[in-house]
Design an enzyme around this catalytic site. Structure first.
Site, PDB file in Angstrom:
ATOM      1  N   GLU A   1       0.845  -1.208   0.000  1.00  0.00           N
ATOM      2  CA  GLU A   1       0.000   0.000   0.000  1.00  0.00           C
ATOM      3  C   GLU A   1       0.878   1.254   0.000  1.00  0.00           C
ATOM      4  O   GLU A   1       0.620   2.218  -0.729  1.00  0.00           O
ATOM      5  CB  GLU A   1      -0.904  -0.023   1.244  1.00  0.00           C
ATOM      6  CG  GLU A   1      -1.678   1.278   1.449  1.00  0.00           C
ATOM      7  CD  GLU A   1      -2.801   1.163   2.489  1.00  0.00           C
ATOM      8  OE1 GLU A   1      -3.163   0.049   2.883  1.00  0.00           O
ATOM      9  OE2 GLU A   1      -3.301   2.229   2.883  1.00  0.00           O
ATOM     10  N   ARG A   2       1.935   1.227   0.791  1.00  0.00           N
ATOM     11  CA  ARG A   2       2.770   2.438   0.912  1.00  0.00           C
ATOM     12  C   ARG A   2       3.612   2.676  -0.332  1.00  0.00           C
ATOM     13  O   ARG A   2       3.778   3.824  -0.766  1.00  0.00           O
ATOM     14  CB  ARG A   2       3.617   2.332   2.192  1.00  0.00           C
ATOM     15  CG  ARG A   2       2.716   2.507   3.404  1.00  0.00           C
ATOM     16  CD  ARG A   2       3.287   2.136   4.737  1.00  0.00           C
ATOM     17  NE  ARG A   2       2.201   2.238   5.731  1.00  0.00           N
ATOM     18  CZ  ARG A   2       2.202   1.687   6.930  1.00  0.00           C
ATOM     19  NH1 ARG A   2       3.246   0.990   7.324  1.00  0.00           N
ATOM     20  NH2 ARG A   2       1.173   1.839   7.745  1.00  0.00           N
TER      21      ARG A   2
END
Ligand SMILES: Cc1cc2nc3c(=O)[nH]c(=O)nc-3n(C[C@H](O)[C@H](O)[C@H](O)COP(=O)(O)OP(=O)(O)OC[C@H]3O[C@@H](n4cnc5c(N)ncnc54)[C@H](O)[C@@H]3O)c2cc1C
Length: 386
Positions: free
Chosen positions: A242-243
């Site tokens: 996600e990051r």
């Protein structure tokens, strides 16, 4: 990281799709505070873009993570942040743990249709009382025969008002906070689920964000991803993708913001010259572009190491931190150079100013990233709360 001909072709396909099928509708979908996720995902699925790094037996392309990064970067071509975020939830936030640890049955039932774009997924981690403090979440699942009965609340959940299923982080035991949670796939049409509220936001308008209540929602235990009690660990791994996704998808919007501001500054006349003739403006824009390139290099390096199987917690956290901070700096600085025009609603720069503000909050706030860095750098010696 080096983009091959295949990476560039995937980006070309996506950018063409965005130009033809997304950007012409963005203003309308932003005003409606929703976009037709099923329709858009079905088309993306038909193009084979929703499962680039997912296993081939479930309809994915079986490619390495660099292809997912290339896709995330090209999603930045959309004229707003909300639609890329919704797609990113599907590709990099609610499916990585399912693809990695889900049973064959679970992957056939939920991963394959998500890759095909037939269903919309969401990721349910945050709650009204637990956002940064993931370990402190309160939703719980009680065993009842072969089922779980789930009770609790999830807040801020992207896609949740349209989603067919949620990958939900929920307490499945009473043990220590990092070992009592599981990731469970919850069909969103289950009795006991109430889509309580659509949350109005300052940006990311085309993306729906919901508050969802769960009251004794019955879900088979076989919907659990992997081992019981490992959900926190799986989610921390899922957060890395996600990051990285956040970082990669932020690059083109910042490039576009700077390019549009240069164009504006070159034609905006004042004091017998143009705005772009002011050395302050030239230097500031040159510096911002340099910062974007530095973020790109950091993101690519993190991606390279992730593809090689290394733990990139530190680099992904740095990239996420820098993304939030830099998006704010780029959009705020550029908005200033547009003067009153920058303060108008339709301006793409003001949209990035509003949408991009989420970068320092969602998916782990800046301070959470700094906390991870302090721990991984060995600065903070505080033992984890258990
Ligand atoms: C538009 C939007 C979409 C979202 N989508 C999803 C989604 O799909 N799924 C999902 O699960 N969640 C989602 N979220 C939730 C998001 O991840 C949380 O908002 C975020 O983790 C912060 O949690 P919080 O809002 O509860 O803020 P809090 O946890 O209350 O934190 C408030 C502030 O405290 C500060 N802070 C936090 N920790 C520290 C610290 N250690 N030291 C010092 N200061 C600190 C930070 O500045 C932070 O912004 C979304 C949020 C938004 C706004």
């Amino acid at each position: 990281m080096h983009y091959t001909h295949e990476h560039l072709e995937i980006q070309k396909t996506l950018r063409r799709f965005i130009d033809e099928e997304i950007n012409p509708h963005v203003d309308e979908w932003e005003a409606a505070e929703a976009f037709p996720a099923h329709e858009v995902f079905r088309k993306l699925g038909q193009l084979g873009l929703l499962g680039l790094n997912k296993p081939e037996e479930y309809g994915g392309a079986g490619l390495d993570y660099s292809y997912a990064m290339a896709l995330a970067e090209a999603l930045g071509h959309v004229d707003c942040g909300g639609i890329p975020m919704a797609v990113g939830v599907q590709t990099d936030m609610c499916t990585p743990a399912l693809a990695r640890f889900g049973s064959d049955e679970l992957r056939r039932e939920f991963l394959a249709p998500a890759i095909a774009g037939e269903t919309v997924g969401c990721i349910g981690v945050s709650e009204p009382g637990a956002g940064s403090d993931v370990a402190g979440l309160k939703s719980y699942a009680k065993k009842d025969g072969d089922d779980y009965l789930i009770t609790g609340q999830k807040m801020w959940i992207t896609n949740s008002l349209q989603a067919d299923w949620m990958c939900m982080l929920v307490n499945t035991g009473d043990g220590p906070a990092h070992r009592n949670k599981s990731l469970v796939i919850v069909p969103m049409d289950s009795p006991g689920i109430e889509k309580a509220k659509k949350i109005r936001k300052i940006g990311m308008h085309s993306s729906d964000t919901g508050l969802i209540y769960f009251d004794n929602v019955r879900v088979p235990q076989r919907n659990r991803i992997g081992e019981e009690g490992q959900g926190f660990v799986y989610q921390m791994q899922q957060f890395q993708e996600e990051r990285l996704w956040c970082a990669a998808s932020s690059l083109e919007p910042m490039d576009t913001c700077i390019a549009q501001t240069i164009e504006w500054a070159q034609q905006r006349r004042m004091f017998g010259a143009t705005l772009a003739d002011q050395q302050w403006v030239q230097f500031k824009l040159a510096e911002l572009k340099t910062e974007v390139e530095a973020l790109r290099a950091l993101t690519y390096r993190a991606c390279d190491l992730h593809v090689q199987g290394e733990d990139v917690t530190q680099l992904a956290s740095m990239a996420k931190l820098k993304t939030g901070r830099l998006t704010r700096e780029v959009s705020d600085t550029c908005l200033q150079f547009w003067g009153g025009m920058g303060f108008t609603w339709e301006n793409r720069v003001s949209r990035l100013f509003r949408d991009g503000r989420l970068g320092s909050i969602g998916g782990g706030a800046d301070e959470v990233m700094l906390g991870i860095l302090a721990k991984t750098m060995g600065i903070a010696k505080r033992p984890p709360r258990e």
